[in-house]
Structures are given as structure tokens and as C-alpha cells.
Design an enzyme around this catalytic site. Structure first.
Site, PDB file in Angstrom:
ATOM      1  N   GLU A  14     -25.308   9.543 -37.652  1.00 32.47           N
ATOM      2  CA  GLU A  14     -26.971   9.559 -36.989  1.00 32.47           C
ATOM      3  C   GLU A  14     -27.458   8.353 -35.893  1.00 32.47           C
ATOM      4  O   GLU A  14     -26.475   7.967 -35.286  1.00 32.47           O
ATOM      5  CB  GLU A  14     -27.748  10.003 -37.941  1.00 32.47           C
ATOM      6  N   LEU A  19     -21.355  12.763 -40.747  1.00 31.02           N
ATOM      7  CA  LEU A  19     -22.534  11.764 -40.922  1.00 31.02           C
ATOM      8  C   LEU A  19     -22.956  11.090 -40.163  1.00 31.02           C
ATOM      9  O   LEU A  19     -24.154  10.437 -40.805  1.00 31.02           O
ATOM     10  CB  LEU A  19     -21.161  11.012 -41.941  1.00 31.02           C
ATOM     11  N   THR A  49     -16.991  -0.333 -37.518  1.00 29.50           N
ATOM     12  CA  THR A  49     -16.716  -0.994 -36.256  1.00 29.50           C
ATOM     13  C   THR A  49     -16.037  -2.511 -36.790  1.00 29.50           C
ATOM     14  O   THR A  49     -15.679  -2.376 -38.309  1.00 29.50           O
ATOM     15  CB  THR A  49     -18.089  -1.717 -35.677  1.00 29.50           C
ATOM     16  N   GLU A  86     -16.631  -5.482 -36.775  1.00 33.01           N
ATOM     17  CA  GLU A  86     -17.083  -6.258 -37.301  1.00 33.01           C
ATOM     18  C   GLU A  86     -17.669  -5.614 -38.687  1.00 33.01           C
ATOM     19  O   GLU A  86     -17.915  -6.551 -39.561  1.00 33.01           O
ATOM     20  CB  GLU A  86     -18.986  -6.124 -36.284  1.00 33.01           C
ATOM     21  N   GLU A 131     -14.874   4.777 -37.552  1.00 31.58           N
ATOM     22  CA  GLU A 131     -14.661   4.610 -38.468  1.00 31.58           C
ATOM     23  C   GLU A 131     -14.819   3.146 -39.054  1.00 31.58           C
ATOM     24  O   GLU A 131     -14.287   2.594 -39.976  1.00 31.58           O
ATOM     25  CB  GLU A 131     -13.284   5.047 -39.118  1.00 31.58           C
TER      26      GLU A 131
END
Length: 374
Positions: free
Chosen positions: A127, A125, A360, A362, A358
Site C-alpha cells: 500500500e 499486499l 528492499t 535494507e 520482495e
């Protein structure tokens, strides 16, 4: 709620604990140093059901619920963060995406290959310019007769070099779609990335796609469903990352308790000093809180109930606890904790990814706040 596994699940967890103690603990230092997991270990993990943890028994898997699955990853995290992450990326992301959203023919093809060859399935997923902001990905696809043509690149893909099958997300006219890609497809370039700080062992790669052809039957679900599928997969993945973080924290605490009982200073073992006792009390309390958050989130997830907030809370809190516990372990071990030979500093390096992977921490706080303010 107190988690009480059935006798069957208790036996599964006991067998996996024994396997981890016997096969993974002795090589965990070497796996970290060489950044390589031996192929024969994958075969042995496959024989113990570790390569098909979430797959129903009718397909040849263990068919674990999410809570029991999290217990497996907690065990693995205690012995090797790198091997635990490899199992998580394969079971939670790659293989699980195929199982949840692929058709039965696709499921059986990939699962049968995995059970025969013990090669992980990769999930692509992220990039270079779109991690959390996945909708702005630059990898594209277009329909061309009976096939799709994919162009673009992905980064930080676990098992991106070694996987035979890769689940890849790309953007087209109907939105983001998911495809099952053969790792030997012409036009596919896979480059191993070197220099990871922690969770070393499984290969991490950059994937470049230049006019890669994918048969139309290899689309997973329907066109435009890929983003929704990916978000569902990430929810389960966040529970799994929290479980690994819990295992890392528990190992840090266990080593610290053992060392504090043996190390003497000023005529007493350092376990007698209030400062050390407060360290241990804080971390033990937070570990138990993490465990309960994970179990609650997993139960909601398995029951199909809304769990975005609870999942993000579990992942956010457990990963912070892992960092705190590993820092505390190094502090208690003093100079010994700072050197690699003692094995303590690895838990700090491994724990850092738990705050990133998975989504962050934040992002987890953004999700929690959004759910609170609905």
C-alpha cells in the site's frame, strides 16, 4: 553442493532456453520500449509450462522444485527482465499463494482458468503507506452474513489491470486475512501506473476497493492467517528475484566479454587490458557466488528447513551483483552502452528493481542481522 538436474529437468531447461532464444530475445527491446507483453506470448509461454512452473503435474503444471524454478527465471532474466518479472509475480506470488493455502476447489478453479486463458494471477499486499511494514496496512475487511466487505487500496501491483484473479490481503478483527478476488467485482477500480524505469512489460497498477463484496468461500485459509501466508510466499519470491538478478548479471557479463574481444583500442582488443580483465574477473566471481547462494537457499527452502537468513543473503547479494555487472557492462561498452539501441543500459534499469522488489536490500540486511543475533 553442485546442482545436477535430472534428465527430465535438463530437458525442460533446454526447451525453455530454446524458447527464450527463439521467441523472447527478438521482442525484448520492443517489450521494453512499449511496456507491453503481447497476449499471444502469454499463450505460448503457457504452452511451454511457464504459467504453471510450481504447480504439480496432477494439476497440469510442471511441478518444478525451487532450484530448477530458479534456473528457469535465470534464463528468462538473461533475455528479458520485464518478462521474467511477469512470470515471477504470477508463479511465485499470485498462483503460488492460491495453491499453497487455498482449498482444492479454489486451486482447481484458478489453475484451470490460468491453463486455459494464460492470464496471470495478481498478488496485492503493498500500500502507499505500508510496504515492508505490512502489518500496518489500511485496507480492511468485515464479515457481513455470507460475504466479506473490503475497503482500501493497493499500489505497485504487477498484473493489477490484466489479472482476472487477485490475491489480496486485508485487515480485520482477527488480523490480516487473504482473499481471492474476482477482477471484475463491482466496486473494484484498477488504474495502470505509467513511467516505470525498468522491468517493463507487465502492467503495474493501483487497485482501489470500495465496498467490494467477496463470497465467504473465497477466503484463503482461515481468518487471521494472511500475514503468515504472505511471509511464506515472500520467502520463495525472494529466491526468485535473486534468480532474475543472476540472469541479468550473467547477460551483462556475456555481452561484455563478447564486446571486449572485438573492440580495439591502441592496437589491441580491449580484452587485453588489465583494467578490463579485472572488471570481468570480479563480476564473474560474484556471479558464481550468487549462483551458489541461490542454490543453497533453494535447497533449504525445498527441504522445509529454516532458510530466512540464507534467502535474504541470496537476494541481497545477487541483486547487488546485478547492479555492479550492468554498470560494468555500460563502462566497457563506453558510449554504445549508454544508448538504448545497443540494449546494454536496459540491464541496469532492470537490475534496480531487484534491490527493491520482495523486500528492499535494507530489509534483507535487517533479517540477516536478526537471524545472526538470535
Amino acid at each position: 553442493m553442485v546442482y545436477e538436474p535430472s534428465e527430465e529437468k535438463r530437458l525442460i531447461l533446454s526447451n525453455i532456453e530454446e524458447f527464450a532464444k527463439r521467441k523472447i530475445e527478438p521482442i525484448s527491446k520492443k517489450v521494453d520500449e512499449e511496456d507491453h507483453i503481447p497476449e499471444e506470448l502469454y499463450m505460448e509461454m503457457k504452452d511451454h509450462g511457464l504459467m504453471s512452473l510450481l504447480i504439480p503435474e496432477v494439476y497440469g503444471g510442471l511441478g518444478l522444485d525451487t532450484i530448477t524454478y530458479s534456473k528457469v527465471l535465470e534464463i528468462m532474466g538473461r533475455y528479458s527482465g520485464g518478462i521474467a518479472l511477469s512470470l515471477e509475480a504470477h508463479n511465485s506470488l499470485g498462483l503460488n499463494h492460491v495453491f499453497l493455502f487455498g482449498n482444492d476447489e479454489m486451486r482447481r478453479m484458478v489453475i484451470d482458468y490460468t491453463l486455459k486463458n494464460a492470464r496471470p494471477v495478481a498478488w496485492a499486499l503493498t500500500e502507499q503507506t505500508s510496504g515492508t511494514d505490512a502489518k500496518n496496512m489500511n485496507t480492511t475487511y468485515k464479515k457481513d452474513g455470507g460475504k466479506y466487505i473490503i475497503n482500501g487500496s493497493k499500489i505497485f501491483i504487477t498484473h493489477g489491470v490484466s489479472a482476472r484473479y487477485i490475491v489480496i490481503m486485508a485487515k480485520g478483527e482477527r488480523g490480516i486475512s487473504a482473499f481471492l478476488l474476482d477482477g471484475e467485482s463491482p466496486g473494484l477500480e484498477r488504474n495502470k501506473l505509467h513511467g516505470k524505469m525498468g522491468v517493463r512489460g507487465s502492467d503495474t497498477a493501483e487497485i482501489i476497493l470500495r465496498d467490494v463484496e467477496v463470497p465467504e468461500e473465497n477466503i484463503i485459509g482461515n481468518e487471521g492467517e494472511g500475514f503468515r501466508q504472505a511471509m511464506k510466499i515472500l520467502e520463495g519470491g525472494r529466491i526468485a528475484i535473486a534468480a532474475i538478478a543472476l540472469g541479468l548479471a550473467q547477460a551483462s557479463l556475456d555481452y561484455s566479454i563478447d564486446y571486449a574481444k572485438q573492440r580495439k583500442a591502441f592496437g589491441n582488443t580491449i580484452s587485453q587490458f588489465e583494467g578490463i580483465q579485472f572488471y570481468l574477473a570480479d563480476i564473474a566471481t560474484n556471479i558464481q557466488a550468487s549462483r551458489l547462494l541461490i542454490e543453497h537457499a533453494a535447497e533449504l527452502y525445498d527441504r522445509g528447513l529454516p532458510a530466512r537468513k540464507e534467502i535474504s543473503m541470496a537476494k541481497y547479494f545477487a541483486s547487488q551483483v546485478a547492479m555492479d555487472a550492468s554498470r560494468m557492462a555500460i563502462q566497457i561498452h563506453g558510449g554504445y552502452g549508454y544508448f538504448r539501441d545497443f540494449g546494454i543500459e536496459r540491464y541496469l534499469r532492470d537490475s534496480k528493481l531487484m534491490e527493491i522488489g520482495e523486500g528492499t536490500n535494507e530489509v534483507q540486511k535487517m533479517i540477516i542481522a536478526k537471524e545472526l543475533l538470535k
